[in-house]
Design an enzyme around this catalytic site. Structure first.
Site, mmCIF file in Angstrom:
data_model
loop_
_atom_site.group_PDB
_atom_site.id
_atom_site.type_symbol
_atom_site.label_atom_id
_atom_site.label_comp_id
_atom_site.label_asym_id
_atom_site.label_seq_id
_atom_site.Cartn_x
_atom_site.Cartn_y
_atom_site.Cartn_z
ATOM 1 N N GLU A 210 0.842 -1.340 0.030
ATOM 2 C CA GLU A 210 0.119 0.096 -0.055
ATOM 3 C C GLU A 210 0.741 1.327 0.096
ATOM 4 O OE1 GLU A 210 -3.138 -0.225 3.074
ATOM 5 O OE2 GLU A 210 -4.195 -1.752 1.887
ATOM 6 N N GLU A 316 -6.447 -8.008 -0.284
ATOM 7 C CA GLU A 316 -6.978 -7.776 1.033
ATOM 8 C C GLU A 316 -8.497 -6.904 0.745
ATOM 9 O OE1 GLU A 316 -5.183 -4.811 3.558
ATOM 10 O OE2 GLU A 316 -3.232 -5.485 3.249
#
Ligand SMILES: *[C@@H]1O[C@H](CO)[C@@H](O)[C@H](O)[C@H]1NC(C)=O
Length: 423
Positions: A210, A316
């Site tokens: 991320e 995710e």
């Protein structure tokens, strides 16, 4: 250096790669990504602390300034902090969890780890000792036939400023400091060489979780260079022209997949996969959606996920539909759903929507099952999925284990009750 420098160096890296790295046909990944779906779960909150996954670890410090693993080392008595971490590493995830994950019909786990497990710079307060647990995890994965993705979740300087990068800060600094990036390169090299000959157990290394691409070129330009360097480090770990069988899993940096069209694609590159994360809880609009809209939104991802030129996985996602879990938005911060987060307005009470499943209504549990299935069906348009996360202390809506125990996640991920939920 002018602003042209990063582009020039990216160009040279590309040319250099295609000249220097021969593409061989020997590449044989540790899992048949072309023909089988990744079905997996993340081992969140274990080797990288997250306040919302284990609030007690933070509450027990008695210090409200301890909001992440950095401040846990910085503001807490060193010996106490070390004992607590070691106890946490010994108990939060054990061999039994790997046994249960395999029994639940999953084939992959993704394991977040911070750079500080490998190297701590002077003045950095992190406490080390995670590596033996990484080795245990690899051994348990092997024992239960699971594939383990090593995911670098925190880089020096922080790549996103989230508490789950190790260091919560208002603006990340990884990207603006060449020393940070060089340290990260060295750690990826180290991880790649540790597991280069075990691609059957560690088929994938994810070089950065991320990165905050929404800050624009100040992040994306150094990131693209880092992704080229990571390709070399992970796919060529022997210091020769011999390729590994390890796949490089690149996070999309919150950019639309179209941004990455043509990036590190065949025939010049092989063994590259893209990771995208899909949540429906981190904006006011998200938490205002009806249950049906959450399901429809999941189903609507199918068209974008089915047409990408690299292997693609949803690394995710969660059946959660509120940000009510304690500390989800950071220790000390409230939730958008009940209006206690700055800039949000009240949607509803969090009671019965987070915490123990014993407080969940049967209609909510039925919804969780439907939403879970809609996401699984949709995300299998890509090469597969890994839910966030296996266990939580007190937010059962996020817990794969709680879902299994309370019936909204089936013991076999292909055992669907609502196979036509997306139409
Ligand atoms: C760059 O990061 C390193 C740590 O990786 C730090 O020691 C150094 O002070 C930073 N430099 C600047 C200019 O911030």
């Amino acid at each position: 250096m002018s602003t042209n420098f990063p582009m020039l160096s990216a160009f040279l890296a590309l040319v250099g790669l295609s000249l220097f790295y021969p593409v061989s046909s020997q590449f044989s990944p540790g899992f048949p990504y072309d023909s089988q779906k990744v079905r997996g779960v993340n081992l969140g909150g274990w080797l990288v602390l997250e306040p919302w996954i284990t609030p007690s670890v933070f509450d027990n410090t008695g210090n409200p300034n301890i909001v992440d693993e950095w401040t846990f080392g910085q503001y807490y008595d060193r010996a106490t902090a070390t004992n607590i971490l070691q106890n946490h590493w010994n108990t939060w995830i054990t061999q039994d969890d790997f046994a249960n994950i395999a029994a639940a019909g999953l084939n992959h786990v993704r394991l977040p780890i911070g750079y500080w497990a490998f190297e701590v710079g002077s003045g950095e307060p992190y406490i080390q000792g995670q590596l033996p647990y990484l080795q245990n995890a690899v051994q348990w994965a092997s024992q239960y036939g699971l594939k383990l993705i090593i995911d670098l979740h925190g880089a020096p300087g922080s790549q996103n400023g989230y508490d789950n990068s190790g260091q919560r800060m208002s603006y990340p600094t990884w990207q603006s400091n060449q020393t940070n990036i060089a340290r990260t390169d060295a750690i990826i090299k180290e991880i790649a060489s540790m597991f280069a000959d075990q691609a059957n157990v560690v088929p994938i290394i994810a070089p950065l979780n991320e990165p905050a691409g929404y800050y624009g070129s100040s992040m994306l330009t150094p990131l693209r260079q880092y992704y080229y360097d990571s390709y070399g480090n992970i796919r060529y770990p022997y210091g020769t022209s011999t390729q590994s069988n390890t796949v490089v899993l690149l996070h999309d940096a919150f950019q639309p997949l179209s941004y990455w069209d043509g990036f590190e694609t065949a025939p010049d590159f092989q063994g590259v996969a893209m990771d995208t994360h899909i949540y429906q809880v981190f904006s006011n609009a998200d938490v205002q959606m009806s249950w049906q809209s959450h399901i429809d939104t999941a189903c609507d991802t199918q068209s974008t996920l089915s047409d990408f030129d690299l292997w693609l996985m949803v690394g995710e996602w969660s059946p959660a539909i509120t940000d009510c879990a304690t500390y989800l938005n950071g220790r000390g911060n409230g939730a958008r759903y009940d209006g206690s987060y700055p800039g949000s307005t009240y949607v509803g009470s969090c009671t019965g929507l987070t915490g123990s499943a014993s407080t969940f209504s049967s209609s909510y549990k039925t919804f969780l099952r439907q939403f879970w299935e809609a996401q699984v069906i949709s995300y299998e348009r890509s090469n597969g999925w890994l839910m966030w996360t296996w266990k939580t202390e007190s937010a059962d809506e996020w817990s794969y284990l709680a879902g299994l125990q309370n019936g909204w996640i089936p013991w076999s991920p292909t055992d669907l009750e609502y196979p036509t939920i997306c139409g």
